[in-house]
Write a protein that holds these residues in place. Structure first.
Motif, PDB file in Angstrom:
ATOM      1  N   ASN A 167       0.846  -1.199   0.000  1.00 17.37           N
ATOM      2  CA  ASN A 167       0.000   0.000   0.000  1.00 17.37           C
ATOM      3  C   ASN A 167       0.878   1.244   0.000  1.00 17.37           C
ATOM      4  N   TRP A 168       0.327   2.361   0.429  1.00 18.20           N
ATOM      5  CA  TRP A 168       1.024   3.639   0.380  1.00 18.20           C
ATOM      6  C   TRP A 168       2.316   3.646   1.176  1.00 18.20           C
ATOM      7  N   ARG A 169       2.434   2.770   2.159  1.00 14.35           N
ATOM      8  CA  ARG A 169       3.655   2.734   2.961  1.00 14.35           C
ATOM      9  C   ARG A 169       4.877   2.299   2.153  1.00 14.35           C
ATOM     10  N   ASP A 170       4.643   1.664   1.014  1.00 13.95           N
ATOM     11  CA  ASP A 170       5.750   1.222   0.162  1.00 13.95           C
ATOM     12  C   ASP A 170       6.227   2.316  -0.781  1.00 13.95           C
ATOM     13  N   ILE A 171       5.538   3.441  -0.811  1.00 12.76           N
ATOM     14  CA  ILE A 171       5.891   4.539  -1.702  1.00 12.76           C
ATOM     15  C   ILE A 171       6.909   5.445  -1.002  1.00 12.76           C
ATOM     16  N   PRO A 172       8.003   5.800  -1.662  1.00  9.63           N
ATOM     17  CA  PRO A 172       8.987   6.696  -1.035  1.00  9.63           C
ATOM     18  C   PRO A 172       8.346   7.996  -0.565  1.00  9.63           C
ATOM     19  N   GLU A 173       8.826   8.504   0.579  1.00  9.26           N
ATOM     20  CA  GLU A 173       8.225   9.696   1.177  1.00  9.26           C
ATOM     21  C   GLU A 173       8.286  10.903   0.260  1.00  9.26           C
ATOM     22  N   ASP A 174       9.317  11.002  -0.566  1.00 11.76           N
ATOM     23  CA  ASP A 174       9.431  12.184  -1.434  1.00 11.76           C
ATOM     24  C   ASP A 174       8.358  12.205  -2.519  1.00 11.76           C
ATOM     25  N   LEU A 175       7.678  11.061  -2.742  1.00  9.55           N
ATOM     26  CA  LEU A 175       6.574  11.021  -3.694  1.00  9.55           C
ATOM     27  C   LEU A 175       5.220  11.184  -3.016  1.00  9.55           C
ATOM     28  N   MET A 176       5.214  11.296  -1.689  1.00 12.15           N
ATOM     29  CA  MET A 176       3.965  11.375  -0.924  1.00 12.15           C
ATOM     30  C   MET A 176       3.909  12.647  -0.087  1.00 12.15           C
ATOM     31  N   LYS A 177       4.483  13.716  -0.576  1.00  9.05           N
ATOM     32  CA  LYS A 177       4.577  14.943   0.208  1.00  9.05           C
ATOM     33  C   LYS A 177       3.225  15.576   0.505  1.00  9.05           C
ATOM     34  N   ASN A 178       2.222  15.308  -0.319  1.00 12.12           N
ATOM     35  CA  ASN A 178       0.906  15.894  -0.060  1.00 12.12           C
ATOM     36  C   ASN A 178       0.143  15.150   1.031  1.00 12.12           C
ATOM     37  N   TYR A 179       0.644  13.989   1.464  1.00  8.73           N
ATOM     38  CA  TYR A 179       0.053  13.259   2.584  1.00  8.73           C
ATOM     39  C   TYR A 179       0.782  13.703   3.854  1.00  8.73           C
ATOM     40  N   THR A 180       0.373  14.846   4.380  1.00 14.84           N
ATOM     41  CA  THR A 180       1.110  15.469   5.476  1.00 14.84           C
ATOM     42  C   THR A 180       0.927  14.742   6.805  1.00 14.84           C
ATOM     43  N   ASN A 181      -0.243  14.144   7.020  1.00 15.07           N
ATOM     44  CA  ASN A 181      -0.495  13.428   8.283  1.00 15.07           C
ATOM     45  C   ASN A 181      -0.510  11.934   8.010  1.00 15.07           C
ATOM     46  N   ARG A 182       0.665  11.334   8.001  1.00 13.16           N
ATOM     47  CA  ARG A 182       0.789   9.916   7.672  1.00 13.16           C
ATOM     48  C   ARG A 182       0.166   9.021   8.746  1.00 13.16           C
ATOM     49  N   GLN A 183       0.054   9.524   9.966  1.00  8.03           N
ATOM     50  CA  GLN A 183      -0.512   8.725  11.045  1.00  8.03           C
ATOM     51  C   GLN A 183      -2.001   8.461  10.830  1.00  8.03           C
ATOM     52  N   GLN A 184      -2.671   9.337  10.090  1.00  4.80           N
ATOM     53  CA  GLN A 184      -4.104   9.186   9.859  1.00  4.80           C
ATOM     54  C   GLN A 184      -4.423   8.720   8.442  1.00  4.80           C
TER      55      GLN A 184
END
Length: 379
Positions: free
Chosen positions: A270-287
């Motif tokens: 899922n999204w956890r496998d995507i590098p953080e630099d490609l997920m910058k718009n997901y600011t609150n990863r805990q939720q």
């Protein structure tokens, strides 16, 4: 003398018609459906041999409209044996974790559904919803539904069914309440189909044409030319489709940055496998929910297919989201079940909201078996 044969059905909150499709497959006669969503009504009309009703059952005169529609479809309200329906579940779903209160407006709809049932007075009733309904407000809704049905003279049963046990290639949980005035109703324990279960994602969708990387496709496409060795499940899904045409095999077109995310997700990931630099718009990863950017495992049934565009459910081997037809296959809709509507998003939502057809079929057959048992015991 107990009435043990159920034939004529009204579907309230019919949506795209998953419940009706399953019951029709089991031999029931669908008299009409009612829903306030015009896209759903258009789809229901295209796939069922009756005229549905566009309307809100909460408004004044709803029961009159239902009676008029039943009459226009060549029957009358006294001939209705079974009322089925799934009052919209968004007030109960995990997406609305703050809606446990009895005051949530969407949580009033099951009560209104039961008021309509009382007006129609059928021999039996079926209510479908999400399992969360059993526990919210300290079980108040479960208890009120059972109590109301019993007040109307119904013997009841209820329980959570697992869709993958009923010929559906999807791990989907739904709660069902059944009330019957003449017999003690029972829920089925497993489906009976001429294909191996559970059905995997690969067995369900691998024959469909490959779509462009990043999404796309057309409303009408031909099946892949090499269709040898299709699964028994697919053979059932294709049933009456003519001229090798498959409908609704289209998916959301994604931006380049989204496609780049897909490439990092393994099957089952899922999204956890995507590098953080490609997920910058997901600011609150805990939720961020684990079902976001979930790539399906082709050797397992799918996880729950709700709104598969918003969930970003990724095809197991192609870097794109699921098509409407693929999601419909995972909901056990046959390929000749065509989804209509004013927008592509509307068709996606309808498929995700539907009751899986094979699950509904299994419940319908179980009710028939219950009748047969009652008839034998009363001789």
């Amino acid at each position: 003398m107990p009435k043990t044969e159920l034939k004529n059905v009204i579907d309230i909150f019919c949506g795209a018609g998953g419940l009706s499709a399953g019951f029709s497959k089991a031999g029931y006669n669908i008299i009409t459906g009612i829903d306030n969503n015009e896209n759903s009504i258009e789809t229901f009309r295209a796939n069922h041999d009756c005229e549905p009703i566009v309307g809100d059952i909460q408004r004044e005169g709803a029961i009159s409209d239902i009676k008029d529609s039943v009459s226009q479809n060549g029957s009358n309200i006294e001939n209705v044996d079974l009322v089925i329906g799934g009052p919209p579940c968004r007030g109960f779903s995990m997406a609305n974790v703050r809606s446990d209160s009895a005051e949530h407006p969407l949580n009033e709809l099951p009560a209104r559904f039961l008021e309509i049932v009382q007006e129609i007075n059928p021999e039996a009733v079926l209510i479908e919803n999400v399992p969360r309904l059993l526990t919210i407000a300290d079980g108040k809704f479960k208890e009120s539904i059972i109590a109301r049905l019993e007040e109307m003279g119904y013997s009841t049963t209820h329980g959570v069914l697992e869709a993958e046990k009923f010929g559906v290639p999807q791990k989907r949980r739904r709660v069902f309440f059944i009330g019957h005035k003449s017999v003690e109703p029972e829920l089925p324990t497993q489906g009976e189909f001429k294909f191996q279960m559970p059905v995997t994602v690969k067995q369900a969708i691998s024959d469909l044409p490959e779509l462009p990387t990043g999404g796309g496709g057309e409303m009408r496409m031909e099946y892949s030319p090499n269709n040898s060795g299709i699964s028994e499940y697919v053979a059932k899904m294709r049933r009456n489709e003519k001229k090798s045409i498959v409908m609704n095999h289209r998916t959301t077109r994604n931006q380049e940055k989204t496609y780049r995310r897909f490439k990092h997700i393994p099957q089952g990931g899922n999204w956890r496998d995507i590098p953080e630099d490609l997920m910058k718009n997901y600011t609150n990863r805990q939720q961020t929910h684990d079902h976001i950017y979930q790539r399906l495992d082709e050797d397992e049934p799918a996880k729950t297919v709700a709104n598969f565009r918003k969930q970003m459910i990724v095809h197991p081997t192609q870097n794109r989201l699921l098509s409407v037809r693929e999601a419909a296959r995972l909901q056990s809709f046959p390929d000749d079940y065509h989804f209509k509507g004013s927008s592509f998003n509307a068709r996606q939502q309808m498929v995700g909201d539907a009751v899986p057809v094979n699950l509904a079929y299994s419940i319908g057959k179980s009710l028939q078996n219950c009748h047969a048992t009652s008839e034998i015991s009363s001789v």
